[in-house]
Design a protein around this motif. Structure first.
Motif, PDB file in Angstrom:
ATOM      1  N   ASP A  32      -5.117  -0.421  -2.608  1.00 47.09           N
ATOM      2  CA  ASP A  32      -5.346   1.024  -2.573  1.00 47.09           C
ATOM      3  C   ASP A  32      -6.467   1.461  -3.507  1.00 47.09           C
ATOM      4  N   ALA A  33      -6.521   0.886  -4.718  1.00 41.23           N
ATOM      5  CA  ALA A  33      -7.530   1.311  -5.695  1.00 41.23           C
ATOM      6  C   ALA A  33      -8.944   1.063  -5.167  1.00 41.23           C
ATOM      7  N   VAL A  34      -9.190  -0.131  -4.636  1.00 40.92           N
ATOM      8  CA  VAL A  34     -10.514  -0.460  -4.088  1.00 40.92           C
ATOM      9  C   VAL A  34     -10.820   0.434  -2.884  1.00 40.92           C
ATOM     10  N   SER A  35      -9.830   0.655  -2.033  1.00 38.57           N
ATOM     11  CA  SER A  35     -10.035   1.493  -0.849  1.00 38.57           C
ATOM     12  C   SER A  35     -10.415   2.914  -1.238  1.00 38.57           C
ATOM     13  N   LEU A  36      -9.768   3.469  -2.266  1.00 36.42           N
ATOM     14  CA  LEU A  36     -10.094   4.823  -2.713  1.00 36.42           C
ATOM     15  C   LEU A  36     -11.494   4.903  -3.321  1.00 36.42           C
ATOM     16  N   ILE A  37     -11.886   3.878  -4.073  1.00 34.36           N
ATOM     17  CA  ILE A  37     -13.239   3.848  -4.657  1.00 34.36           C
ATOM     18  C   ILE A  37     -14.291   3.821  -3.554  1.00 34.36           C
ATOM     19  N   ARG A  38     -14.092   2.971  -2.541  1.00 32.34           N
ATOM     20  CA  ARG A  38     -15.058   2.889  -1.431  1.00 32.34           C
ATOM     21  C   ARG A  38     -15.061   4.181  -0.622  1.00 32.34           C
ATOM     22  N   GLN A  39     -13.891   4.780  -0.472  1.00 31.20           N
ATOM     23  CA  GLN A  39     -13.802   6.044   0.260  1.00 31.20           C
ATOM     24  C   GLN A  39     -14.637   7.114  -0.443  1.00 31.20           C
ATOM     25  N   GLU A  40     -14.536   7.206  -1.754  1.00 23.65           N
ATOM     26  CA  GLU A  40     -15.326   8.179  -2.513  1.00 23.65           C
ATOM     27  C   GLU A  40     -16.824   7.919  -2.347  1.00 23.65           C
ATOM     28  N   GLU A  49     -10.419   8.684   5.503  1.00 25.96           N
ATOM     29  CA  GLU A  49      -9.632   7.569   4.970  1.00 25.96           C
ATOM     30  C   GLU A  49     -10.409   6.267   5.143  1.00 25.96           C
ATOM     31  N   CYS A  50     -10.307   5.388   4.145  1.00 30.16           N
ATOM     32  CA  CYS A  50     -10.930   4.064   4.203  1.00 30.16           C
ATOM     33  C   CYS A  50      -9.916   3.002   3.810  1.00 30.16           C
ATOM     34  N   ALA A  51      -9.935   1.892   4.492  1.00 29.01           N
ATOM     35  CA  ALA A  51      -9.165   0.714   4.100  1.00 29.01           C
ATOM     36  C   ALA A  51     -10.159  -0.432   3.956  1.00 29.01           C
ATOM     37  N   VAL A  52     -10.082  -1.133   2.834  1.00 30.66           N
ATOM     38  CA  VAL A  52     -11.016  -2.222   2.560  1.00 30.66           C
ATOM     39  C   VAL A  52     -10.276  -3.553   2.628  1.00 30.66           C
ATOM     40  N   PHE A  53     -10.860  -4.478   3.379  1.00 24.81           N
ATOM     41  CA  PHE A  53     -10.326  -5.834   3.478  1.00 24.81           C
ATOM     42  C   PHE A  53     -11.372  -6.806   2.946  1.00 24.81           C
ATOM     43  N   LEU A  54     -10.912  -7.885   2.351  1.00 28.41           N
ATOM     44  CA  LEU A  54     -11.783  -8.964   1.911  1.00 28.41           C
ATOM     45  C   LEU A  54     -11.648 -10.105   2.896  1.00 28.41           C
ATOM     46  N   ALA A  55     -12.770 -10.686   3.300  1.00 25.23           N
ATOM     47  CA  ALA A  55     -12.751 -11.729   4.322  1.00 25.23           C
ATOM     48  C   ALA A  55     -13.531 -12.951   3.855  1.00 25.23           C
ATOM     49  N   ASP A  56     -13.037 -14.113   4.248  1.00 20.16           N
ATOM     50  CA  ASP A  56     -13.724 -15.380   4.029  1.00 20.16           C
ATOM     51  C   ASP A  56     -14.120 -15.922   5.400  1.00 20.16           C
ATOM     52  N   PHE A  57     -15.312 -16.528   5.473  1.00 19.79           N
ATOM     53  CA  PHE A  57     -15.828 -17.039   6.733  1.00 19.79           C
ATOM     54  C   PHE A  57     -16.334 -18.464   6.598  1.00 19.79           C
ATOM     55  N   PHE A  58     -16.193 -19.224   7.669  1.00 20.59           N
ATOM     56  CA  PHE A  58     -16.862 -20.513   7.826  1.00 20.59           C
ATOM     57  C   PHE A  58     -18.032 -20.289   8.766  1.00 20.59           C
ATOM     58  N   SER A  94       0.835  -1.189   0.000  1.00 20.47           N
ATOM     59  CA  SER A  94       0.000   0.000   0.000  1.00 20.47           C
ATOM     60  C   SER A  94       0.874   1.244   0.000  1.00 20.47           C
ATOM     61  N   LYS A  95       0.454   2.211  -0.796  1.00 12.62           N
ATOM     62  CA  LYS A  95       1.095   3.530  -0.767  1.00 12.62           C
ATOM     63  C   LYS A  95       0.294   4.481   0.110  1.00 12.62           C
ATOM     64  N   LEU A  96      -0.922   4.065   0.459  1.00  9.59           N
ATOM     65  CA  LEU A  96      -1.789   4.887   1.299  1.00  9.59           C
ATOM     66  C   LEU A  96      -1.553   4.651   2.794  1.00  9.59           C
ATOM     67  N   TYR A  97      -1.268   3.400   3.151  1.00  7.73           N
ATOM     68  CA  TYR A  97      -1.192   3.021   4.560  1.00  7.73           C
ATOM     69  C   TYR A  97       0.118   2.303   4.858  1.00  7.73           C
ATOM     70  N   SER A  98       0.629   2.548   6.050  1.00  8.84           N
ATOM     71  CA  SER A  98       1.838   1.854   6.492  1.00  8.84           C
ATOM     72  C   SER A  98       1.480   0.409   6.870  1.00  8.84           C
ATOM     73  N   GLU A  99       2.479  -0.415   7.013  1.00  6.27           N
ATOM     74  CA  GLU A  99       2.245  -1.789   7.451  1.00  6.27           C
ATOM     75  C   GLU A  99       1.592  -1.801   8.830  1.00  6.27           C
ATOM     76  N   GLU A 100       2.013  -0.891   9.704  1.00 11.48           N
ATOM     77  CA  GLU A 100       1.426  -0.825  11.046  1.00 11.48           C
ATOM     78  C   GLU A 100      -0.042  -0.405  10.977  1.00 11.48           C
ATOM     79  N   ASP A 101      -0.392   0.513  10.071  1.00 10.57           N
ATOM     80  CA  ASP A 101      -1.801   0.896   9.887  1.00 10.57           C
ATOM     81  C   ASP A 101      -2.637  -0.323   9.502  1.00 10.57           C
TER      82      ASP A 101
END
Length: 120
Positions: free
Chosen positions: A61-69, A83-92, A26-33
């Motif tokens: 970053d691209a998906v996060s910026l789209i969702r942020q808008e 600021e928005c960060a988007v994660f994709l999750a899988d669940f059982f 990511s260029k938007l967020y640090s690893e710690e973020d």
């Protein structure tokens, strides 16, 4: 009976925190973020006993910026953020039988004020 419940509860917590998290680049967020966001998601997932987190990955970053808008228009409903960060999750599901997750690619959007803490 109580011992069995405690063992199952402990297994649920351990598997939620062991679910792999892929941070990518990511260029938007640090690893710690991104790691901080993962902790927020994992803690939030502990409150839903019907599903167990299987896999988590930063959508990029691209998906996060789209969702942020998109979500910036709903600040009255979700609170102020820039600021928005988007994660994709899988669940059982807890009733799951097979090896493949029941639900995949759920978008989890975390928002914050610039430099602040993430929330979902």
């Amino acid at each position: 009976m109580l011992a069995l419940f405690l063992i199952l509860a402990l297994e649920f917590v351990v598997t939620t925190f062991r679910a792999p998290a892929e941070l990518g680049e990511s260029k938007l967020y640090s690893e710690e973020d991104l790691r901080s966001a993962v902790r927020v998601i994992r803690l939030d997932c502990l409150t839903d006993l019907d599903y167990r987190l299987s896999r988590l990955r930063y959508a990029g970053d691209a998906v996060s910026l789209i969702r942020q808008e998109y979500f910036i228009n709903f600040q009255e409903e979700y609170g102020e953020f820039d600021e928005c960060a988007v994660f994709l999750a899988d669940f059982f599901s807890t009733r799951h039988v097979g090896k493949e997750p029941d639900d995949t690619d759920w978008e989890l959007v975390l928002a914050r004020k610039s430099g602040g803490r993430c929330g979902s």
